[in-house]
Scaffold this active site. Sequence first.
Site, PDB file in Angstrom:
ATOM      1  N   ARG A  20      -3.113  23.296  -7.459  1.00  0.00           N
ATOM      2  CA  ARG A  20      -3.479  22.395  -8.550  1.00  0.00           C
ATOM      3  C   ARG A  20      -4.914  22.609  -9.039  1.00  0.00           C
ATOM      4  NH1 ARG A  20      -4.772  17.183  -6.385  1.00  0.00           N
ATOM      5  NH2 ARG A  20      -6.921  17.821  -6.697  1.00  0.00           N
ATOM      6  N   HIS A  55      -0.676  16.270  -5.031  1.00  0.00           N
ATOM      7  CA  HIS A  55      -1.487  16.120  -3.832  1.00  0.00           C
ATOM      8  C   HIS A  55      -0.806  16.647  -2.570  1.00  0.00           C
ATOM      9  CE1 HIS A  55      -3.836  13.601  -0.832  1.00  0.00           C
ATOM     10  NE2 HIS A  55      -4.791  14.102  -1.570  1.00  0.00           N
ATOM     11  N   ARG A  63      -8.278   6.722   3.823  1.00  0.00           N
ATOM     12  CA  ARG A  63      -8.535   5.896   2.635  1.00  0.00           C
ATOM     13  C   ARG A  63      -7.397   4.885   2.519  1.00  0.00           C
ATOM     14  NH1 ARG A  63     -12.617   8.439  -0.208  1.00  0.00           N
ATOM     15  NH2 ARG A  63     -12.681  10.712  -0.082  1.00  0.00           N
ATOM     16  N   HIS A  82      -9.073  13.871   9.030  1.00  0.00           N
ATOM     17  CA  HIS A  82      -8.367  13.820   7.743  1.00  0.00           C
ATOM     18  C   HIS A  82      -6.849  13.888   7.926  1.00  0.00           C
ATOM     19  CE1 HIS A  82      -7.347  15.535   3.624  1.00  0.00           C
ATOM     20  NE2 HIS A  82      -8.077  14.490   3.323  1.00  0.00           N
ATOM     21  N   TYR A 142      -0.100   9.361  -6.780  1.00  0.00           N
ATOM     22  CA  TYR A 142      -0.255  10.698  -6.218  1.00  0.00           C
ATOM     23  C   TYR A 142       1.113  11.226  -5.796  1.00  0.00           C
ATOM     24  CZ  TYR A 142      -5.302   9.797  -5.624  1.00  0.00           C
ATOM     25  OH  TYR A 142      -6.620   9.508  -5.830  1.00  0.00           O
ATOM     26  N   ARG A 152     -15.708   9.782   1.848  1.00  0.00           N
ATOM     27  CA  ARG A 152     -16.687   9.643   0.762  1.00  0.00           C
ATOM     28  C   ARG A 152     -16.294   8.561  -0.238  1.00  0.00           C
ATOM     29  NH1 ARG A 152     -20.158  13.573  -1.168  1.00  0.00           N
ATOM     30  NH2 ARG A 152     -20.277  14.190   0.998  1.00  0.00           N
TER      31      ARG A 152
END
Length: 560
Positions: A419, A447, A230, A290, A323, A260
Amino acid sequence: LAVADPADMPDLPGLRLHVLVRQAGAAGRPERCAVIPVGTAMSRLVRLPCPSGHAYALVEDVIAMFAERLLPGAEIEEAVPFRITRNADIGVREDLGGDFMAEMEHVLDQRKYSDCVRLELRASASRAALKWLTGALRVRERGVYAVPGPVNLAGLSALAALEGYDELRYPEWTPQPSPQIDPRESIFDEIRRRDLVLCHPYESFDPVTRLVEEAARDPEVLAIKQILYRTSVSSPVVAALGEAASRGKYVTAVVELRARFDEARNIEWARELERQGAQVIYGLKGLKTHAKLCIVVRREAGGVVRYLHFGTGNYNERTARLYSDVGYMTCDPDLGADASAFFNSVTGCSEPQPFLKLAAAPLGLKERILELIENETARRRQGRRAAIRIKVNALVHPQVIEALYRASQAGVRVDLNVRGICCLRPGVKGLSENITVVSIVDRFLEHSRIFYFYQGGGERVFISSADLMPRNLDRRVELLVPVDDAACRRRLCRILDGYFRDNVKSRVLAPDGTYRAPGPARRRPYRVQFAMCAEALQAVRTAQAARRSVLQPHLPAEEH
């Protein structure tokens, strides 16, 4: 949009606000309905005259108030704001061959007309309106959300820009420059001098961007290899990769098209990089890529050196301000060899080779984590000290949960900072009484993924792109990275300490699945995110003071 029959409902765009207007039937005729779309260019808030302060009306309420002007001659029964969510879980058939990018673009088109899976509407809507909408949109009852207030609260975000009201805002935070990195020095010199841990958003993301930008312009850099999952709209990292390719460097980018809701942007970036001469890989068949990795291959006097960045977050300078993530910059030869082998297996259809230090999913990362947990369990059963500390976003994988239960039963102290969703039940007698689970939700989105194992006093620390979920460990390409540098390892341990000290924003998971605030504090309040902001500021002040205290005389030029 006049709709005489629910079966004739036109395709409405998802996640857009609409108003259903029900009109009373006249002279024995059935009631009629109309759908009024609220355009995205229109402000959600209509400002009203007000002698002091601010007063607003919601645009959907204004539409409802004047609905008779839009539908003259009709008696209005009610006007109901609503919005729909369409199914975004449409996968591409990777077994059919053909152009993968074209298939992804087809998936994006399909989403515009996919089934409606959620209907949000005002809780005050009548049963008649609800029945009409569910029939017209073919929504199941479990997909209906009656909202006791405005639909889509994101539309109120404009209020946050109002001047004043500073008491309602967090203090402004600017990520601080890393005191370990001299902006006047080459980033390659800095990494060669020492390994670096960066903690965002407390520290700036600039060193990561600088690594790619300097690599693009450095004539000694031969190649850049990077994974993009991303990115931001105007990504400087992607721009630097394009510049490097246009300068003739060998650039390989793994652009995951299936990220996504970022698919369209990633397709655009992939095409742009290809136009500039980069080799672009659209991920792997059947697996989302990822992992967060950048490799810069540089020619130096002693030979070729690989400069590496591993991260827990994306290469996105905007989310790096929101983040909480960690990154690790190193030129460790073993990690460099592993990183190259990993990239070759991802981009070259080659069989993955055994790694020296890294572990990668779906082949080996889960097994490595289970092995590390079992090693602590075995040590404890031998009467030796053992401890596990893990910080992740989610803990769902049943094998990992079972391994942690066994560790607890053996007497291993297990501290978990999770989290989000956690399927492990801590504090259950005979099962998990040695496990504590806390969650922290605060100003910045937690994160980072950090793993600590006492390992007989050897203390192993890892960072990872993966959460402990089946999708991450079994169906994605992820990395688990050991941090062997002593200073970096100590810093990550201090970070973990802070997350388990928090007694302001932490919530403790109870055996029954509920979260509770910590008991009455017997010590001073400690809020980890605010403490890390203060620590980042103090580190910069200390570094500046140290530089000012060094006197550097001007020396005469050497005689030749």
